[in-house]
Scaffold this active site. Structure first.
Site, PDB file in Angstrom:
ATOM      1  CE  LYS A   1      -5.865  37.123  -5.930  1.00 55.35           C
ATOM      2  NZ  LYS A   1      -6.849  36.282  -4.952  1.00 55.35           N
TER       3      LYS A   1
ATOM      4  N   PRO B   1       1.248  25.470  -5.444  1.00 58.19           N
ATOM      5  CG  PRO B   1      -0.024  24.053  -3.871  1.00 58.19           C
ATOM      6  CD  PRO B   1       0.615  25.432  -4.176  1.00 58.19           C
TER       7      PRO B   1
ATOM      8  CG  HIS C   1      -5.734  41.245  -8.078  1.00 60.37           C
ATOM      9  ND1 HIS C   1      -6.219  39.907  -7.570  1.00 60.37           N
ATOM     10  CD2 HIS C   1      -5.694  41.366  -9.441  1.00 60.37           C
ATOM     11  CE1 HIS C   1      -6.743  39.297  -8.735  1.00 60.37           C
ATOM     12  NE2 HIS C   1      -6.711  39.914  -9.651  1.00 60.37           N
TER      13      HIS C   1
ATOM     14  CG  ASP D   1      -6.833  33.358  -5.548  1.00 59.06           C
ATOM     15  OD1 ASP D   1      -6.045  33.833  -5.287  1.00 59.06           O
ATOM     16  OD2 ASP D   1      -7.846  33.963  -6.363  1.00 59.06           O
TER      17      ASP D   1
ATOM     18  CE1 TYR E   1     -11.594  37.692  -5.360  1.00 57.45           C
ATOM     19  CE2 TYR E   1     -10.699  35.812  -4.187  1.00 57.45           C
ATOM     20  CZ  TYR E   1     -10.655  36.625  -5.357  1.00 57.45           C
ATOM     21  OH  TYR E   1      -9.653  36.592  -6.301  1.00 57.45           O
TER      22      TYR E   1
END
Length: 175
Positions: free
Chosen positions: A69, A4, A115, A35, A40
């Protein structure tokens, strides 16, 4: 399957409201691309939101495109210093992918990315490892062959890094 064009990034989501905002992003705002990344620090929270939406039949897994990632080279989002960007070695890459899958409550990722084209020694920060992009990419292709990831890709690779990686790719390189 196409990615998308607009995705919801989970990098800076407040942990106290992460599950809620991920559900709102998907169910109310209509995002179909999430994502995510280990660094994170919220894959477990995103996973809880996904598990709840799937269990309540609010959305099907096939309707979402979920990216994660390999240990990103980003500023740490927590106060604690810990090793990151150290899972590029083939022997660590599969374990890192399986951990992300477990955290997210998924059987596969739609896209798994490197990444940055740099790697550190396992358990360190800023200590370069001798593992090559080529070795890491071959391990990424193995994850795809095993069905753990549907597609593999890179981000923040400069031209010379892409030129090193591209000729060795048997899988389609996604940027």
């Amino acid at each position: 399957r196409c990615i998308p064009m607009i995705g919801y990034g989970t990098a800076s989501v407040d942990p106290d409201i992460c599950e809620k905002v991920v559900k709102e992003a998907v169910l109310e705002a209509g995002y179909r691309h999430l994502d995510c990344a280990k660094v994170y620090g919220n894959e477990v929270l995103v996973g809880r939101a996904l598990t709840d939406m799937f269990a309540n039949k609010q959305i099907r897994r096939e309707q979402l495109h979920i990216t994660s990632k390999v240990d990103l080279l980003h500023l740490l989002l927590t106060e604690e210093a810990e090793a990151w960007n150290d899972d590029h070695r083939p022997e660590h890459l599969r374990e890192a992918c399986l951990k992300s899958l477990s955290n997210l409550g998924l059987e596969y990722l739609d896209l798994y990315m490197l990444h940055y084209p740099v790697a550190w020694k396992k358990g360190t920060m800023l200590c370069p490892d001798s593992v090559t992009i080529e070795e890491t990419w071959k391990a990424m292709e193995q994850l795809q062959q095993e069905g753990l990831v549907k597609a593999i890709g890179v981000s923040n690779f400069d031209r010379s890094s892409l030129e090193k990686c591209a000729p060795l790719c048997t899988a389609r390189l996604r940027l």
